[in-house]
Every structure is written in structure tokens, then in C-alpha cells.
Design an enzyme around this catalytic site. Sequence first.
Site, PDB file in Angstrom:
ATOM      1  N   MET A 309     -15.696  20.977 -46.616  1.00  0.00           N
ATOM      2  CA  MET A 309     -16.510  20.771 -45.418  1.00  0.00           C
ATOM      3  C   MET A 309     -16.736  19.292 -45.198  1.00  0.00           C
ATOM      4  O   MET A 309     -17.125  18.564 -46.110  1.00  0.00           O
ATOM      5  CB  MET A 309     -17.845  21.514 -45.551  1.00  0.00           C
ATOM      6  CG  MET A 309     -18.751  21.386 -44.346  1.00  0.00           C
ATOM      7  SD  MET A 309     -17.970  22.013 -42.850  1.00  0.00           S
ATOM      8  CE  MET A 309     -18.793  21.010 -41.620  1.00  0.00           C
ATOM      9  N   GLU A 310     -16.538  18.866 -43.934  1.00  0.00           N
ATOM     10  CA  GLU A 310     -16.535  17.453 -43.574  1.00  0.00           C
ATOM     11  C   GLU A 310     -17.906  16.875 -43.293  1.00  0.00           C
ATOM     12  O   GLU A 310     -18.014  15.897 -42.533  1.00  0.00           O
ATOM     13  CB  GLU A 310     -15.654  17.252 -42.342  1.00  0.00           C
ATOM     14  CG  GLU A 310     -16.167  17.903 -41.056  1.00  0.00           C
ATOM     15  CD  GLU A 310     -15.628  19.296 -40.805  1.00  0.00           C
ATOM     16  OE1 GLU A 310     -15.682  19.758 -39.656  1.00  0.00           O
ATOM     17  OE2 GLU A 310     -15.138  19.929 -41.768  1.00  0.00           O
ATOM     18  N   ASN A 311     -18.965  17.431 -43.889  1.00  0.00           N
ATOM     19  CA  ASN A 311     -20.302  16.887 -43.646  1.00  0.00           C
ATOM     20  C   ASN A 311     -20.246  15.359 -43.642  1.00  0.00           C
ATOM     21  O   ASN A 311     -19.718  14.742 -44.562  1.00  0.00           O
ATOM     22  CB  ASN A 311     -21.262  17.335 -44.758  1.00  0.00           C
ATOM     23  CG  ASN A 311     -21.154  18.808 -45.057  1.00  0.00           C
ATOM     24  OD1 ASN A 311     -21.363  19.648 -44.204  1.00  0.00           O
ATOM     25  ND2 ASN A 311     -20.821  19.116 -46.307  1.00  0.00           N
ATOM     26  N   HIS A 343      -7.671  15.169 -44.652  1.00  0.00           N
ATOM     27  CA  HIS A 343      -8.166  16.045 -43.576  1.00  0.00           C
ATOM     28  C   HIS A 343      -9.665  15.844 -43.364  1.00  0.00           C
ATOM     29  O   HIS A 343     -10.129  15.649 -42.228  1.00  0.00           O
ATOM     30  CB  HIS A 343      -7.876  17.505 -43.940  1.00  0.00           C
ATOM     31  CG  HIS A 343      -8.313  18.503 -42.908  1.00  0.00           C
ATOM     32  ND1 HIS A 343      -7.443  19.131 -42.061  1.00  0.00           N
ATOM     33  CD2 HIS A 343      -9.544  18.986 -42.586  1.00  0.00           C
ATOM     34  CE1 HIS A 343      -8.104  19.943 -41.255  1.00  0.00           C
ATOM     35  NE2 HIS A 343      -9.386  19.880 -41.563  1.00  0.00           N
ATOM     36  N   GLU A 344     -10.424  15.888 -44.446  1.00  0.00           N
ATOM     37  CA  GLU A 344     -11.873  15.740 -44.305  1.00  0.00           C
ATOM     38  C   GLU A 344     -12.246  14.329 -43.857  1.00  0.00           C
ATOM     39  O   GLU A 344     -13.217  14.132 -43.122  1.00  0.00           O
ATOM     40  CB  GLU A 344     -12.565  16.084 -45.629  1.00  0.00           C
ATOM     41  CG  GLU A 344     -12.238  17.470 -46.180  1.00  0.00           C
ATOM     42  CD  GLU A 344     -12.399  18.578 -45.162  1.00  0.00           C
ATOM     43  OE1 GLU A 344     -13.323  18.514 -44.316  1.00  0.00           O
ATOM     44  OE2 GLU A 344     -11.590  19.524 -45.189  1.00  0.00           O
ATOM     45  N   HIS A 347     -11.904  13.767 -40.108  1.00  0.00           N
ATOM     46  CA  HIS A 347     -13.032  14.319 -39.354  1.00  0.00           C
ATOM     47  C   HIS A 347     -14.112  13.266 -39.069  1.00  0.00           C
ATOM     48  O   HIS A 347     -14.928  13.461 -38.166  1.00  0.00           O
ATOM     49  CB  HIS A 347     -13.665  15.482 -40.119  1.00  0.00           C
ATOM     50  CG  HIS A 347     -13.016  16.806 -39.838  1.00  0.00           C
ATOM     51  ND1 HIS A 347     -12.867  17.301 -38.565  1.00  0.00           N
ATOM     52  CD2 HIS A 347     -12.504  17.740 -40.681  1.00  0.00           C
ATOM     53  CE1 HIS A 347     -12.283  18.492 -38.626  1.00  0.00           C
ATOM     54  NE2 HIS A 347     -12.042  18.774 -39.896  1.00  0.00           N
ATOM     55  N   GLU A 366     -10.257  20.407 -35.438  1.00  0.00           N
ATOM     56  CA  GLU A 366      -9.409  20.814 -36.554  1.00  0.00           C
ATOM     57  C   GLU A 366      -7.930  20.520 -36.326  1.00  0.00           C
ATOM     58  O   GLU A 366      -7.210  20.221 -37.276  1.00  0.00           O
ATOM     59  CB  GLU A 366      -9.620  22.305 -36.845  1.00  0.00           C
ATOM     60  CG  GLU A 366     -11.045  22.664 -37.242  1.00  0.00           C
ATOM     61  CD  GLU A 366     -11.509  21.956 -38.516  1.00  0.00           C
ATOM     62  OE1 GLU A 366     -10.659  21.408 -39.251  1.00  0.00           O
ATOM     63  OE2 GLU A 366     -12.732  21.961 -38.777  1.00  0.00           O
TER      64      GLU A 366
END
Length: 768
Positions: A309-311, A343-344, A347, A366
Site C-alpha cells: 500500500m502506497e500510503n 510501483h509504490e 504512486h 494504478e
Amino acid sequence: MPVDSLAVSSLTPKPTPTWTSTLQPWERYRLPDTLSPIHYNITLWPRLEKDEHGMYIFTGHSTVDFKCVKETDLILIHSNKLNLTKFNGHHATLTGLDGAAAPAIKTTWLQQKTQYLVMELNGKLVPGKSYQLFTRFQGELADDMTGFYRSHYTEGAETKAVAASHLQPTDAREVFPCFDEPLQKAVFHVTILHDRGTVALSNSMETGVVNVTVDGHDVSQTVFKPSKPMSTYLVAFVVCDYSHIKTHKLPDVLIRLWAKREFLAGRYGDHVLNITVPLLTQLEAIFNITFPLTKYDQVALPVYSAFPMENWGLVTYSELVVWYDPKLSPHKDREWVTVIVAHELVHTWFGNLVTLKWWNDLWLNEGFASYFSYVVASHVEPDMDLMDMMMLIFPKEIMVEDAQVNSRPLSCPEEEVNTPEEIRGVFTQVTYSKGTLVLHMLSSFLTEAVFIQGLTTYLKQFSYSNVAPANLWELLQTAVDGSPDQSLPAPVGEIMNRWILQMGFPLVTIDTTTGTISQQHFLLNPEDVVQRPSIYNYEWIVPVRWMKDGIEQHMVWLLTKSDEHEALKTAGTEWVLANVNMSGYYRVNYDLENWHRLITQLNADHEVIPVVNRARIIDDAFNLARAKVINTTLALRTTEYLWRERELLPWDAALDHLEHIFLTFEHSKVYAPMKVYLKKQVQPLFKYFENITSNWTDIPSRHTDKYTQSDLISLACKVGLEDCRQLVTAWYREWMNNPDANPYVIYKKSFQGQRQFNISHSLFSSIE
């Protein structure tokens, strides 16, 4: 403020609405456009041990300051699964800010279906004025990997708990009452109470930790700097007994990796930390936008944790996702970890800095993160051939699914995506994989330079804001208009809306005898009837990069159902190949003679045809045969040349289909000749790898060759190549005699002896 009681959402009665022909605001899943949050002050206290009722809980309180945009006497704010403390009979308190007078609260209730705290007021909120809403609450720290959840791990003989959050897409409302929609960006001030000896993390850098006593409990209190303006789904909290490693290679950004001590001691997280810096600096260079935070924490949570998760500023992974041991991990793990971290990190720009307006356009987050994770990783790890790997992975993941009659568009109509269940339903391969390939196509026909120029403007103009596809098309069009060498047959938006608003993709057919090029919606089952309507009638504006006899020609655009181009005609032995390097998201069919000439070229000199297209020829042919467009014999002929092939992509494409045929005819008369054919095709590849590995004593140096070798061994042993069976049997016996050795990856199907496999299966699986 007097506290009356705790109100549980599932038990709180609500007023019976007066019958009307339309839904009341609290019966709709979307927030009204009357209020806009400014900032939250959130205090949370997760308990990492069970309470007297045998439950893990968290408690907290929060305020949200918001501005009234339109006059209203109704406040709707999301709240789900929270026990809210009542004040004077109401679930919250309301005060005015900066001299504004807050109306008295008339009534409050919890609307369970739409997950709202509803507040009816005795007066109107005034546009332009600001107000503050206060709530106190309790929730369960469950082990369901959503909202604020717990996960367990062992350290030595001790079992420990971690509290972590995963709020995407609609679970921030399970942690604190909030305006839980992407458009409702705000600044978050976070304070966390936690057991002494543990660490608390959030999106921003901690400003200080002090020891305090609360309700008779000695705890630590960590306060964090205010966050950047962001959506609720990006808010993050972690409380753990972890250690960390860090790097100061970037003077303005602290990068840390938090994990179990044994994870860090084994140096399994070193690759994550080491790869983050070059990925981040490369992304800054690509987009010409400085990383906007002062710290970037990554947390390797226990195995049973939520997806990556990209928090913003506090990325979370399951430790299995980022575990990499250079001595024991297979080559694919290094690639996987690199791409996941990338990927994260992407973001930061696509999703966090610039955020979709609504979930029906999730691909704006995404699709970009998936596409640029490969782009940036290919710059940082050029030896991995990651752009080729992208063209192997994503077509395989999506082009069968997207050729079904029940597929869905990249951008669904908003009215199809309202409930939390519908929102979760857009997190599919269509969003990720099709999004990647459509963006690859867009970059190809715009050129990378124009594409990046438009994206940089887009990111800068909409920083800390929300977007829809029209915003992207507008700024890409501006970049096109400013490029004298760029010419498109239609505006960017007109071209691209056909690709994002329609499900599926076209089959482009070229008849080289007439120069005709045509398109039709490709479905694997030709008898299927499409029920979803399209304003474009399932026609696309198709960019066709093509070559004739190995020489690339000027790009052709297919603007209608069918067209003719004199240049597409061939004479003699000439052949035409379309969709060069899979620069477009579609399949290609040809007249029979051109198919035969392509096959002849493959058999004569396959390297004249780009490697991506050698794979696409095979994959397209077998899928066209499955759809009854061409016959299976023709599809099989595209594999005749494979005895010459040494590259991964064509072999991988062929194996996907040949193994299916192999299994289908296992108990038929076709099986034996099929086995002979495949043995003949694979034997030269086996000898090739025997040579480049010095008789199997070395590991191939090329990244993609490692994959090819794995596929080779699997196939060669399956079809009974005796040299292969002898090789893997020797390897396996050697490993059984020394289980601590790092073996080659050998699959069950490689062994003649089932007993040998069963003896060591558990050990083998743990390493594989």
C-alpha cells in the site's frame, strides 16, 4: 462535555424517513458537495493485548475542521464499525470557527448501509464559514487486514503483535469519522499513544516522543508533523516492536526500512533500501518534480498482512513481498522486489500528489504506477530487460480476460461504482494490466518525449488536487500542439476515450493482396453477444506501426471500420508485420499468404522480426485459432522455427499454448507425435544452455536467460529428453545428500522418481 453513552452503529435506531420519490441524502453512497474538509486532528491508542472482554481494541478521538461550500442543515460524514461516544444525546459535537456560530444539533444517527454518521441541525451552515466536528470512538483491532488491524509474528519464543492500517479504498471510516472520498483532501495531524518500548509511525516525521500516563496506563505518546494535503485512503499508522535500517544518501529525504530484527539481521531488506534511492532520484529526473516529503518509510509487516500500500510517506508491504536473499532467492525475486518498490514509489506522483476524482478512474493511479514501475526500474536495473518483461507479463495477464463478453472498460461510468463493494470491484487486472498497455500505446504514438512533457505539466498543474481523464488529455494535447514534428489524426482525448470507455480491444486484420485494413471487437467466443453498449460501437482509432520485409514504414492510423492503404499491398515474397514491438493494444490477423510468408521468414532468419513480435505472432495465432478465426494447424506452424529461437518471450508465448495442447491430447493418438515434435524443437535450446553455462556449472548471466532456462528444463524433461532427465536427477540426488545447498529450481514434473520428490518436497518447496 458530559458523556452519556457509547452508541454502536449496528444498534443505533434511525428515524424512519418520510416517503419521497427520491432518495434522502443519507441513503445515497456519494457525499453531497456542501462541505469540504480542511484538516483533521486524530489521536489513536491501539491495544496490542486483549482487554477484559478478550478483544483487541483501539480508542481515539478526532476533530475535523471543514468549510461550508453550500448552505445546508445536514452533515454527512463517513463512520463504519465504530462505537461513538454520545455527548448530550448526540454522536458528536459541533462548534464554529473564526467567529462562526454553529447551529444546534437537532438529531444524529448512524446510517449503517451507506456508512454515515448523520447530523441534522436546527439551523443552516453558512457558505464560506468554517466549523469543527469532534468525535470520540472505539473500534476493534481485528485481524482482517482492513482499516486499523493487527497481525502477529514470533520472535524467538515470544509472539508479538503489530498494529497497522490499510485504508484503501473505503476503510478510513473504520478508524475515524471522515469525509472518506478521494476528492476530499485535507491535512492530517496525528498523535498515537502506544505501549512503551514500541514504535509508532505515520505519514509524516515524528516531532517527539514523551512518556505519559493515561487512564492509569503508562504509555508513550508520539506526535507527528502535519501531513501534506491528501485523501483519507492514504492516511497510515503502524505501531510495532520493530527496528530499522536507513540511508542518508539523499540529503533532503530520510529513507528507512522497518522490519523484524531477524529480518534486518539476515539482511533480507537490504535490496529494498538500496534500490529505493536510485528509483526515487530517477523518477525525480523523469518528471522534473522533486520528491515532496522529508521522509520515506517502508515497513515489512508480518506474513499475514494486507497487500502493498502506497500510503504517502509510510509504505507497507507483507515481508514476503520484499524478502530478498542474494544467496538463496531465485532471480525472479530480485525483479519482483524492484518492481514492487518502484510501483509504490511511482504512486508518490500518480495517486498521492495527483489523485483521481473518483474510483471509476482508478487506472489514473494504478495504470500509471504499473507502467512507470517498469520504465523507471529498467533505467535503474538495465540488465533485467524489464521492458521486455513488461511485454511478457501484462498481455498474458489481461488479453484473454479482456476478450470476454463480461469484461469492463478502464473507465466505468460513475454510476456503476458507488458502494464499497463496487469500488473494490475496480481493483482488477483491467485496471492494472490493461492500464499499463494502453499507456504504453499512448507513449508510443505520442513519442516518449511528448508524453513525458505532457505528464510533467499535468503533475505540476494538479499537484495536491484531483483529476479525471479529461484533465490528462487536455495537457497531453497541449504538449502535442507545442511539438512541430507531432501530428495526430484526431485530438488526444478523441483517440483515447475509445480505449478507456470501451471494454475489450480490436482485432486488426490486414489483407496484403488488396491493402485493406479493418477492425472488429475481438471476442474469444465468437458466439458471444455483447450486452454493454458503447457510444463508439466498439470501434477504435488504432495506431498501426508496421514494417515490410523488416523495414519499418510510416505509421498508419485506422480511423474507421475499414480502410485501404496502397502501401500495405505486397508483391512476390514481401511480407507485412503490424503492431511493431506491440506498440498498440490489439491483436493482428493477416491474409493466409502473408501468414505463410511470415512463417517462412521465421524459418529462414527469425531475427529480422523483433523479439516482441515473434512472441506476438505466436500468441495472436493461437488466440485467433481459439476464436475460430484461423485454423489450429496454422497456429502450430508459427512454432516451427523455435528450434532456432534462444529468447525468452517467444518461447514463453509458445509454451503457454503448447502445454495446453500437450495436456489436452495426453491420452490420444496425437500425444506421441506431439512429444516427438516438441523434443525436436527444444533439443537445440538445451544444447545452447549447456554451452553458455559451461556444462551446467554456471548460472546464465542474462536475466531473461534465467527464465528461459527454467522453462527449458521443465519442457525438456516433460517431453522425455534424456539428457535433461539425467541432469536434473543428478542435481536432485546431490541436493538430497546436502539439503543446505542452493539447488537449481527443479519442478516435480522433472523427476522420474515420485518417491524422491515426496521425501524432500517440503524442503524443496520452502526454497523454491
